[in-house]
Design a protein around this motif. Structure first.
Motif, short mmCIF file in Angstrom:
data_model
loop_
_atom_site.label_atom_id
_atom_site.label_comp_id
_atom_site.label_asym_id
_atom_site.label_seq_id
_atom_site.Cartn_x
_atom_site.Cartn_y
_atom_site.Cartn_z
N PRO A 176 0.95 -1.06 0.14
CA PRO A 176 0.04 0.06 0.20
C PRO A 176 0.82 1.10 0.12
O PRO A 176 2.09 1.22 0.50
CB PRO A 176 -0.67 -0.18 1.41
CG PRO A 176 -0.08 -1.11 2.20
CD PRO A 176 0.44 -2.04 1.21
N ASP A 177 0.31 2.33 -0.54
CA ASP A 177 1.05 3.44 -0.79
C ASP A 177 1.47 4.17 0.59
O ASP A 177 2.61 4.40 0.78
CB ASP A 177 0.13 4.83 -1.39
CG ASP A 177 0.02 4.31 -2.93
OD1 ASP A 177 0.81 3.66 -3.38
OD2 ASP A 177 -0.88 4.94 -3.40
N TRP A 178 0.64 3.96 1.74
CA TRP A 178 0.89 4.77 2.92
C TRP A 178 2.18 3.86 3.75
O TRP A 178 2.97 4.63 4.42
CB TRP A 178 -0.24 4.53 3.92
CG TRP A 178 -0.60 3.04 4.27
CD1 TRP A 178 -1.60 2.06 3.64
CD2 TRP A 178 0.08 2.15 5.30
NE1 TRP A 178 -1.73 1.09 4.23
CE2 TRP A 178 -0.87 0.83 5.11
CE3 TRP A 178 0.95 2.36 6.24
CZ2 TRP A 178 -0.29 -0.18 5.92
CZ3 TRP A 178 1.31 1.26 7.01
CH2 TRP A 178 0.51 0.16 6.67
N LEU A 179 2.41 2.77 3.15
CA LEU A 179 3.35 1.87 3.99
C LEU A 179 5.07 2.46 3.08
O LEU A 179 5.78 2.63 3.80
CB LEU A 179 3.36 0.45 3.67
CG LEU A 179 4.66 -0.42 4.02
CD1 LEU A 179 4.80 -0.35 5.59
CD2 LEU A 179 4.33 -1.67 3.93
N VAL A 180 4.50 2.50 1.78
CA VAL A 180 6.03 3.11 1.00
C VAL A 180 6.29 4.48 1.35
O VAL A 180 7.49 4.66 1.74
CB VAL A 180 5.61 2.76 -0.60
CG1 VAL A 180 6.87 3.58 -1.31
CG2 VAL A 180 5.06 1.65 -0.82
N TRP A 181 5.39 5.38 1.78
CA TRP A 181 5.51 6.65 2.05
C TRP A 181 6.20 6.71 3.27
O TRP A 181 7.16 7.24 3.75
CB TRP A 181 4.18 7.40 1.83
CG TRP A 181 3.61 7.70 0.41
CD1 TRP A 181 4.32 7.50 -0.67
CD2 TRP A 181 2.32 7.71 0.20
NE1 TRP A 181 3.49 7.51 -1.73
CE2 TRP A 181 2.22 7.95 -1.22
CE3 TRP A 181 1.17 8.08 0.98
CZ2 TRP A 181 1.11 7.92 -1.67
CZ3 TRP A 181 -0.10 8.12 0.36
CH2 TRP A 181 -0.22 8.28 -1.12
N ALA A 182 5.55 5.97 4.48
CA ALA A 182 6.06 6.04 5.67
C ALA A 182 7.57 5.50 5.77
O ALA A 182 8.27 5.85 6.55
CB ALA A 182 5.39 5.10 6.64
#
Length: 213
Positions: free
Chosen positions: A3-9
């Motif tokens: 998920p995008d949120w994991l990549v961003w974090a």
């Protein structure tokens, strides 16, 4: 894909870690620490984890942020069967023996040590078959750090009477023909069915080039 949120974090955490490694400015240090906390809060909000625990995990990391390296040994016996071990940390699900690479050891030495520790078998490492980016495959659950997974083709150094689990990390060990691999019982955080299939292909055709994905 993750998920995008994991990549961003994960990206924010890596930037904060690298920034803390090189900055000499007290105000910049505070900003990087704030970014590290933000990354932990993002992960906790979407994963249900404890922000303080995640932030403490991030704080343990120092130096320039780089991917972690996981090594896995695909050990084949004379009958062409692959060795799997039961991972106690994942409810006794089956996986290839392996773990984190250690400093002061080559990747081949690391995977040979892991096989010996987890299955009691001395091996010779024949080939680096696959290097996979964990984030680009369907491993579950997601992991807070970026990981490269290295899969090696290995053979026992001497005839094997019986594989065994070490009782600490692995509860059992056994060889499986390809059609016998218990795909529904795999520890998918560590290995996926298609990866085992690909390793059988590398075993049968040693001339295949190393996979990079």
């Amino acid at each position: 894909m993750e998920p995008d949120w994991l990549v961003w974090a994960r990206r924010i955490q890596a930037l904060a870690q690298s920034g803390l490694a090189f900055t000499r400015d007290v105000y910049d240090r505070e900003r990087y620490e704030d970014l590290r906390l933000l990354a932990a809060e993002m992960m906790a909000a979407r994963s249900g984890g404890d922000p303080a625990r995640i932030e403490a995990l991030f704080a343990e990391q120092s130096g320039y942020a780089t991917p972690k390296v996981d090594v896995r040994g695909a050990v084949f016996d004379q009958a062409g069967r692959i060795l799997l071990v039961r991972e106690l940390a994942d409810g006794g699900r089956w996986t290839l023996p392996g773990g984190w690479a250690d400093v002061n050891q080559t990747p081949g030495e690391c995977v040979a040590r892991e096989v010996l520790e987890e299955a009691g078998i001395e091996v010779r490492v024949r080939k680096l078959a696959c290097v996979y980016d964990r984030a680009r495959h369907a491993h579950q659950p997601p992991y807070p750090f970026h990981i490269y997974k290295m899969f090696f083709i290995c053979v026992p150094a001497s005839p094997v009477e019986r594989a065994r689990g070490d009782g600490h990390e692995t509860g059992a060990a056994a060889f499986f023909a390809q059609e016998e691999v218990p795909e529904a019982e795999l520890s998918v955080g560590r290995v996926l069915p298609f990866q085992i299939t690909r390793l059988f292909q590398h075993w049968r055709d040693p001339g295949l080039p190393t996979d990079f994905d």
